[in-house]
Design a protein around this motif. Structure first.
Motif, PDB file in Angstrom:
ATOM      1  N   LEU A 160       0.809  -1.223   0.000  1.00  0.00           N
ATOM      2  CA  LEU A 160       0.000   0.000   0.000  1.00  0.00           C
ATOM      3  C   LEU A 160       0.843   1.275   0.000  1.00  0.00           C
ATOM      4  CD1 LEU A 160      -2.783  -1.057   2.530  1.00  0.00           C
ATOM      5  CD2 LEU A 160      -2.731  -1.322   0.046  1.00  0.00           C
ATOM      6  N   HIS A 161       2.163   1.134   0.191  1.00  0.00           N
ATOM      7  CA  HIS A 161       3.092   2.263   0.150  1.00  0.00           C
ATOM      8  C   HIS A 161       2.814   3.286   1.243  1.00  0.00           C
ATOM      9  CE1 HIS A 161       4.418   0.589  -3.655  1.00  0.00           C
ATOM     10  NE2 HIS A 161       3.170   0.626  -4.105  1.00  0.00           N
ATOM     11  N   PHE A 162       2.491   2.786   2.420  1.00  0.00           N
ATOM     12  CA  PHE A 162       2.357   3.612   3.616  1.00  0.00           C
ATOM     13  C   PHE A 162       3.245   3.005   4.706  1.00  0.00           C
ATOM     14  CE2 PHE A 162      -1.795   4.545   1.626  1.00  0.00           C
ATOM     15  CZ  PHE A 162      -1.794   5.939   1.678  1.00  0.00           C
ATOM     16  N   ALA A 163       3.783   3.845   5.584  1.00  0.00           N
ATOM     17  CA  ALA A 163       4.575   3.346   6.707  1.00  0.00           C
ATOM     18  C   ALA A 163       3.695   2.492   7.618  1.00  0.00           C
ATOM     19  CB  ALA A 163       5.169   4.508   7.493  1.00  0.00           C
ATOM     20  N   PRO A 164       4.244   1.437   8.215  1.00  0.00           N
ATOM     21  CA  PRO A 164       3.438   0.570   9.085  1.00  0.00           C
ATOM     22  C   PRO A 164       2.694   1.318  10.184  1.00  0.00           C
ATOM     23  CG  PRO A 164       5.555  -0.453   8.642  1.00  0.00           C
ATOM     24  CD  PRO A 164       5.631   0.933   8.064  1.00  0.00           C
ATOM     25  N   ALA A 165       3.393   2.202  10.876  1.00  0.00           N
ATOM     26  CA  ALA A 165       2.753   2.935  11.975  1.00  0.00           C
ATOM     27  C   ALA A 165       1.624   3.823  11.460  1.00  0.00           C
ATOM     28  CB  ALA A 165       3.782   3.775  12.722  1.00  0.00           C
ATOM     29  N   HIS A 166       1.822   4.402  10.278  1.00  0.00           N
ATOM     30  CA  HIS A 166       0.784   5.258   9.696  1.00  0.00           C
ATOM     31  C   HIS A 166      -0.470   4.441   9.388  1.00  0.00           C
ATOM     32  CE1 HIS A 166      -0.804   8.762   7.635  1.00  0.00           C
ATOM     33  NE2 HIS A 166      -1.107   7.998   6.590  1.00  0.00           N
ATOM     34  N   LEU A 167      -0.287   3.225   8.897  1.00  0.00           N
ATOM     35  CA  LEU A 167      -1.435   2.358   8.633  1.00  0.00           C
ATOM     36  C   LEU A 167      -2.186   2.030   9.917  1.00  0.00           C
ATOM     37  CD1 LEU A 167      -0.032  -0.200   6.024  1.00  0.00           C
ATOM     38  CD2 LEU A 167      -1.772   1.546   5.630  1.00  0.00           C
ATOM     39  N   VAL A 168      -1.449   1.704  10.971  1.00  0.00           N
ATOM     40  CA  VAL A 168      -2.085   1.346  12.239  1.00  0.00           C
ATOM     41  C   VAL A 168      -2.851   2.534  12.808  1.00  0.00           C
ATOM     42  CG1 VAL A 168      -1.697   0.591  14.614  1.00  0.00           C
ATOM     43  CG2 VAL A 168      -0.360  -0.429  12.747  1.00  0.00           C
ATOM     44  N   ARG A 169      -2.224   3.701  12.822  1.00  0.00           N
ATOM     45  CA  ARG A 169      -2.893   4.888  13.378  1.00  0.00           C
ATOM     46  C   ARG A 169      -4.107   5.273  12.546  1.00  0.00           C
ATOM     47  NH1 ARG A 169      -0.883   9.263  12.970  1.00  0.00           N
ATOM     48  NH2 ARG A 169       0.978   8.912  11.688  1.00  0.00           N
ATOM     49  N   SER A 170      -3.979   5.224  11.236  1.00  0.00           N
ATOM     50  CA  SER A 170      -5.095   5.595  10.354  1.00  0.00           C
ATOM     51  C   SER A 170      -6.268   4.641  10.529  1.00  0.00           C
ATOM     52  CB  SER A 170      -4.630   5.600   8.893  1.00  0.00           C
ATOM     53  OG  SER A 170      -3.625   6.565   8.680  1.00  0.00           O
ATOM     54  N   PHE A 171      -5.957   3.349  10.618  1.00  0.00           N
ATOM     55  CA  PHE A 171      -7.011   2.349  10.786  1.00  0.00           C
ATOM     56  C   PHE A 171      -7.735   2.544  12.118  1.00  0.00           C
ATOM     57  CE2 PHE A 171      -9.017  -1.734  11.258  1.00  0.00           C
ATOM     58  CZ  PHE A 171      -9.228  -2.187   9.965  1.00  0.00           C
TER      59      PHE A 171
END
Length: 252
Positions: free
Chosen positions: A173-184
């Motif tokens: 998805l080309h997003f940083a792992p932490a960014h995915l977790v926070r966004s979700f």
């Protein structure tokens, strides 16, 4: 777990570490007592809710403060988990007073004891590392992204039973792992792994209703093993799979 070289839980009544160095980042929690150590010719201390981050290849020692022992938990992280440019900042300020960060790292240690919960540990570690990078580099955290959360949900649904690691999702998805977790979490009020667990419980429930034998339900619904299924099934639905299977049970 990817990025974790070693995990150490130890109690030392009297041991004193001589000067030594690691090739990994040392992420330290002291649960009982206090540790006095020297780093870059400065005397430092680790105790209480302080999170201590020692950089790779920088010598340090360690002993119980005031002659008393100590109990500690340590995550040794591979060097690439944090940028090399942060070594200087961690030498200057290895002690971080951050209760939220302390709770997350403590939870990582707890979750690592259960193989089925390692994805949750991975998510918490990713957010913890992002928080460390922000604290040491004084950079702002990018705001959550609803589109990233929705895209991740679709990816999780497509890999519900076999699962997909946070690292693979980040790469796709080309997003940083932490960014995915926070966004979700911002979008859905739960972490990606919590979402997956809830959907797997839902799938297990349907398999039971369809008459599948209980020993096969855990693997068919993506759980690590039968105890892993039972623990989360009961936590979410308030009953065990076997009780739920009974014709006399009341199903919401």
């Amino acid at each position: 777990m990817a990025g974790v070289v070693e995990v150490l839980h130890a109690r030392f009544p009297s041991h004193a570490y001589p000067m030594h160095a690691h090739d990994a980042w040392t992420l330290l929690l002291v649960d009982d007592g206090a540790v006095r150590y020297d780093l870059d010719r400065h005397e430092r201390g680790a105790f209480g809710d302080v999170v201590t981050l020692l950089p790779p290849k920088v010598p340090h020692n360690g002993t119980g403060a005031n002659g008393h022992g100590f109990r500690k938990r340590v995550l040794y992280l591979s060097p690439e988990q944090l940028p090399e440019r942060l070594i200087g900042a961690s030498v200057d300020a290895p002690a971080l007073i951050d209760p939220g960060l302390h709770r997350m790292i403590s939870s990582v240690h707890r979750l690592l004891r259960s193989p089925g919960d390692s994805p949750m540990a991975t998510e918490l570690l990713a957010v913890s590392l992002e928080r460390l990078r922000v604290r040491l580099a004084a950079h702002p955290v990018p705001p959550p992204d609803a589109s990233a959360a929705r895209t991740l949900r679709d990816l999780l649904e497509a890999h519900l039973v076999p699962g997909i690691s946070l690292a693979d999702a980040s790469s796709r998805l080309h997003f940083a792992p932490a960014h995915l977790v926070r966004s979700f979490r911002r979008e859905y009020g739960m972490t990606p792994h919590q979402y997956v667990i809830s959907r797997r419980v839902d799938l297990a429930r349907r398999l039971i209703v369809s008459g599948h034998p209980l020993p096969s339900v855990a693997l068919r619904s993506g759980f690590y093993d039968q105890p892993h299924l039972i623990r989360h099934f009961k936590r979410i639905l308030g009953t065990t799979p076997r009780t739920f299977q009974s014709p006399a049970s009341v199903r919401p």
